[in-house]
Scaffold this active site. Sequence first.
Site, PDB file in Angstrom:
ATOM      1  N   GLU A 105       0.701  -1.446  -0.050  1.00  0.00           N
ATOM      2  CA  GLU A 105       0.040  -0.097   0.083  1.00  0.00           C
ATOM      3  C   GLU A 105       0.644   1.171  -0.048  1.00  0.00           C
ATOM      4  O   GLU A 105       0.358   2.391  -0.614  1.00  0.00           O
ATOM      5  CB  GLU A 105      -0.980   0.055   1.295  1.00  0.00           C
ATOM      6  CG  GLU A 105      -1.820  -1.203   1.141  1.00  0.00           C
ATOM      7  CD  GLU A 105      -2.955  -0.963   0.060  1.00  0.00           C
ATOM      8  OE1 GLU A 105      -3.206  -0.032  -0.460  1.00  0.00           O
ATOM      9  OE2 GLU A 105      -3.102  -2.187  -0.688  1.00  0.00           O
TER      10      GLU A 105
ATOM     11  N   SER B  89     -30.046 -36.158 -19.377  1.00  0.00           N
ATOM     12  CA  SER B  89     -31.480 -35.904 -20.264  1.00  0.00           C
ATOM     13  C   SER B  89     -32.198 -34.712 -19.946  1.00  0.00           C
ATOM     14  O   SER B  89     -33.113 -34.140 -20.515  1.00  0.00           O
ATOM     15  CB  SER B  89     -32.347 -37.117 -20.500  1.00  0.00           C
ATOM     16  OG  SER B  89     -31.833 -38.099 -21.021  1.00  0.00           O
TER      17      SER B  89
END
Length: 813
Positions: free
Chosen positions: A188, A456
Amino acid sequence: MPIAPPPGARRPGGPAGPGGPQGGPGGPGRPAMPPRKPGEDRTTQMPPVNRPTQREPELITHREPDDEFLMAGVHDDDDDEYYDDEPELTEEEERRLRKKKIWKRIRIAAFVSIGLMILGPVIAIAVAYPLVEWPRPNDIAASQDKTITLLYSDGTEMGKITSPGENRTLLTYEELPDTVKQAVMAAEDANFYDNPGFDAKAIVRAVWIQATGGSSGGSGLTQQYIKKATGQEDATLTRKFKELVKAFKMSNESDHNTILTAYMNTVYFGRGANGMKAAAQVYYNKPMAELTPSEAALIAGMIQTPSWSEDQEYAKKRWEFVMNQMLQKKWISQADYDARQFPQPLPFEQTQPASLEGPLARVSQQVQNEIDSELVGLTMEKAQKVGVTVTTTIDPKMQQAALDAVNSVMAGQDPELRTSLSAIEPQSGAVRAYYPGKDGLKGIDYAKGTIQEAGSSFKPFDLVADLKRGKGIGDTYDSTPRTIAGQPVRNASSTTCGKECSVKQAMKESLNTVFYDMVAGPQGTGTVAVAEAAHQAGIPKTVRIEGQDRATLVGEGGGKPNAGIAIGADNAQVRPFDMASAYATFAARGVYRAPFFVTKVVGPTGDVLYQHVDQPVPAFDPVETKSRDIADNVTETLKEIPAFSKIGCAGNRECAGKTGTHELADSLNENSKAWMVGYTPQLSASVWVGKDKGNVAIRNKEGKAIFGSGLPGQMWKKFMDGALAGVAKESFPKPVPLGNFNPPRKSDPPSAPPSSNSQPSNNQPTLTSEPTKPSQTKPPNPGCIPGLNCPDPSIDPDPSTSGRPRGGSPGDG
C-alpha cells in the site's frame, strides 16, 4: 489661447508674411498695398510672444506609448483616429499588436491564478486544521466487527453473522512481526516512512485525473487509514481535501510507528476480517507471528479490493505485485523471491465462525457474497461497521421441506452419496430453499460449487433451439438406434412410438436418437444453438469454481460444444443450482429473472440501505410474446413426465419436469449422476445425486443403479408436496401452437418426412451448423468434484467409449 493657423497659412510677421522680411506689405522689396476701406481690413492674430510653448492639456483619448499598460483595453480599435500624423499600421502589424496585448492579459491572469493556487490551499488547510480530528484506533476498533442479523423471508430470525475478530484486543507495534509490516507497506505505501502522512506527487496526480473526469487514488498509508476509519470513500475533491488535512494532523500528533500500528489493527482484509490478527486466522488459520513472507504478501495484497479475496486470479496478481515490491525494498532476498510459490489460502468455508450450521451456513455465505457484489452495492466491510439486518429470500417452510425431503429419502443410503436441492420462485427469482449438502461449511457446496453433466434434463434446451427455428412439438423423427453424424446412438429402452416419434412423445420417453438427430443430424439445430438456448434460460456463461471462473457449455479450447450436448453429455456440464434457475424461466413463461438471496438490507436506525428490484428479461426472444410461446410449448412436453415417472405432485397438482442420468463410462447399466428438475407455476426445484469421485457408480441401499426417477425424483416430489402444501393450485396456461403442434394420427400418412430429410416449417431458414463429432476423450476431470479425488486428466479410463452418448431407463434418459 492662441489658435494655430491652418496648414499652409503664413503667420503675420513671419517669413513672407505681412510685414515680414521678404517683401510682405510694408516690407522692403514689395510696393505698398493701397489702403483698404473701413470694414474691409483683414482680421489677424496678435504677434506671438517669445516664450516657451506650453503643452496642451491631455485629452482622455490622448496617450503616449508609455501609457499603454494603463490604458490597455481602452479604444484599442480606434488607434488610427488619434494618430493621424503617424503612418498607418499594416494588417500584419495590427495582428502582432493585438497578439501582444492578449498574451499580456493572459500572463496577468496566470500570475493571479498561480498566486491563488499557492495561497488558497495554504489558507484552506490553516482554517480546516483546528476544525478536524483524526479517528483514534480504539474508537475505530470498537465500531467494527458488529453482528449482522439474518432474517427469513417472513421476518423471523434465521441467525447471525459474527466477525472473526469480534471482541479482539489491539496489538502494539512490538507485537507486529517485521515480515507482516513490510508486506503491508509493500502493498500500500512502500515509502511510508519517508513521507509526512501523504504523497504530494500522488495527490497532485490524482487531483488532476479527477478534475479532468477520470478516477484515481493517490492515498498514502496514513490517508488510507483515515479513509477506511471514517468510511468515507467518495471519489470527490472535497473528501480528498478533508482526508489530507486529517492525515497531516495525524502525522503531526503521532509518529509513523503509531500510524502503521493503527492501520494494521483496523484495516479490512476480506473474509470478514478487520485487522491483520484476524486476517491470519481466516486465510491460514494460524497466529500472525507464524505467517511466512509469502503468506503475509497474499493477505496484504487483499487490502486494495477485499471483496475479491476468493478470486484466485486476482489474488495471484496482487501477491506477485507485493512480492516484487518486497524484493525491490530488499525486505526479502533474491533467493527467496526466486523460490516463491503461491501460498494457497484455506477454503473460505473452513475458516469462518460457526454462527450458523448445516445448509444455513451456506445460505450465510451466499448472503455475504451477494452483499459484496455489485448487485447489492454494499460491502461486508461496511455492513460489519454498521451492524445491518438482512432479510433473505429463504422461506422457512420451504427450507424445512427441503431438509425433510433429503433426510427422509437419503436415510440409510450409501454415506458417500452427495446431493443438493435448490428451489427458486419463478415470478421473482427469489431462492426459497437451499440445500447444498449436509456438511455446511466443512464440505463442498454441491449446488453452486460443482459442475456436472446434466443428462437428459438438458433436452428441453434442444427443443428451445428447435422451436426458435420454426419447428414444432408435433414434428416427427426417426427414433430407431442408428449412426448420426458419425456417432452410434441408442436409446435407454424400447419406444412405444415405432419408427416415427413426435417430439412431445420423445421427450416423455427420453429418446436419445430423436434429440441427437434434432441437434446433430443433417438438418439439425447445431450445438451452438442449444448452448445459446441454455444460456438464455439461465445457465451462466461462466461460473466460479474453487475461486476460478470456468466457461460453461463450450468445447475444447473454448470452441463450440460437441454433439454430446444434445443428450446432456460431454460439454453439457452445469451447476445444479443453475438448472433450477433455467427451469424457472420455463415456469415464468419465458421470462428470466436472476436468482438472488438478499431481499432487503436495513441499517441500525431502520434506514433501508438496499431493496431488491425485479428485473424481468424476455429469455428466448426480445418480443415477450414470442418468448412466452416458446416456453409454453416446452412446458407442454414436460407436464406429463412427473406422473409418467411416478413422481407426480400430490393432489393432482399440475407440475412439469425432466429426469436425467449420466451413464458411467464403460458401462451399460450403471450411472454416475442422476437428476430431477421440475416446476409448477409457483416454484422450480432441482435435485442432483452423485459422488465426490465423479466417474464411479451410484447405487441405492438395495444395490441398484440410481436413475433420475429414483432418489432424485423421490426427493423432488417430497419437497414439492411439502413446500406447496396449503398453496393454491395453479394450472399451466394453454400454449399458442408453434409449427407442427399436433403429431399426425397413426391412421394418417405422415405430414412430413423425418427431420433428417425435411426442411423447417413456416418457410423459415434452416439454422444449421456442421455438427461436431463427440469427443473420443473425456473432458479434463469429467464430472468429478473439484478438489476432491479428481482423476488425472492425462489418463482416460477408456478413450474408445468415453464419448459415447449415454442412455437411462424409461422416463429417465
